[in-house]
Design an enzyme around this catalytic site. Structure first.
Site, mmCIF file in Angstrom:
data_model
loop_
_atom_site.group_PDB
_atom_site.id
_atom_site.type_symbol
_atom_site.label_atom_id
_atom_site.label_comp_id
_atom_site.label_asym_id
_atom_site.label_seq_id
_atom_site.Cartn_x
_atom_site.Cartn_y
_atom_site.Cartn_z
ATOM 1 N N TYR A 212 52.893 10.132 33.383
ATOM 2 C CA TYR A 212 53.514 11.047 34.332
ATOM 3 C C TYR A 212 55.003 11.197 34.028
ATOM 4 C CZ TYR A 212 55.030 13.088 38.748
ATOM 5 O OH TYR A 212 55.593 13.924 39.702
ATOM 6 N N SER B 45 60.510 16.095 37.990
ATOM 7 C CA SER B 45 60.531 14.959 38.921
ATOM 8 C C SER B 45 61.784 14.156 38.647
ATOM 9 C CB SER B 45 59.285 14.092 38.696
ATOM 10 O OG SER B 45 59.396 12.846 39.361
#
Length: 249
Positions: free
Chosen positions: A152, A139
């Site tokens: 995350y 990401s």
């Protein structure tokens, strides 16, 4: 990675980027197998997207990964691409451990141990093939943190370094390691995010990804233009400003 002629397994592809990528790859002439926990979603995909195959898998469960891998290898022995798409993203408040610890542990299990176990299930098979690809999914938040999703961010940073390391280890094989680095994309990864006007539209994102795979078949990292703001803040010297911008809303 070639754009066509592959047999692709994408666990975590019952919605969002995974499903959109599965459809796009199928349209380009690949055999595509999607995996997910919910059989009703798998059945719907099989009905709505003829030609896409399905397998049930829970990437948080080692036994499920092992069983699904055996199923895929038995039914699709030509499988040569694994895209470790499955992941979760949860908002956490780290002021109190009772409010984040369970979430953090689940996030690590799904986002880090899941891909590790998936790669372990396929890497020996891939080394017997003339060409194969492991595509990990990190990401933009692996490089610039979003304050409300600490676990995350950390798991995606781990996936980035895992990808870098595996690429070095597997350099003596025909297995490519490619890292997909999405920016914020309009999906339901967290509630309400599909309507986030600041996120990239899903169809636009997947179209740009497919274009990059086609025009840059040897790329180590698949980066749409929008993610480079996050990816290279430190290299540009404006990291603090990028962090501030990402966390301004």
């Amino acid at each position: 990675m070639d754009i066509t002629g592959n047999t692709v397994f994408i666990p975590g592809a019952t919605s969002g980027i995974g499903l959109a990528l599965a459809v796009a790859l199928r349209e380009r002439g690949n055999t595509v197998v999607v995996g997910g926990r919910r059989t009703e979603l798998l059945d719907r995909i099989a009905t709505e997207h003829p030609g896409i195959e399905t397998v049930r898998i829970d990437t948080a469960d080692p036994a499920s990964i092992e069983a699904a891998a055996k199923d895929v290898l038995a039914r699709f022995p030509a499988v040569n691409v694994l895209i470790t798409m499955a992941g979760i993203m949860r908002v956490e408040d780290w002021h109190r451990p009772e409010s984040f610890l369970e979430s953090a542990e689940s996030t690590v299990t799904t986002n880090v141990l899941g891909p590790i176990r998936l790669i372990a299930a396929f890497v020996e098979h891939f080394q017997t093939l003339p060409n194969a690809t492991i595509m990990t999914v990190s990401s933009g938040l692996a490089f610039t943190p979003l304050k409300i999703t600490p676990s995350y961010n950390a798991t995606k940073a781990a996936i980035h370094m895992l990808s870098e390391s595996l690429r070095l280890q597997l350099a003596d094989t025909a297995v490519e390691v490619v890292e997909l680095e999405p920016p914020a994309v309009q999906t339901d990864l967290i509630p309400g995010h599909a309507e986030n006007e600041q996120a990239m539209p899903l169809d636009e994102y997947v179209a740009e990804v497919m274009g990059l795979i086609e025009t840059q078949p040897g790329a180590r990292e698949i980066q749409v233009e929008r993610v480079k703001f996050l990816r290279y803040g430190e290299a540009r010297g404006d990291y603090d400003q990028v962090v501030a911008a990402v966390n301004a809303h």
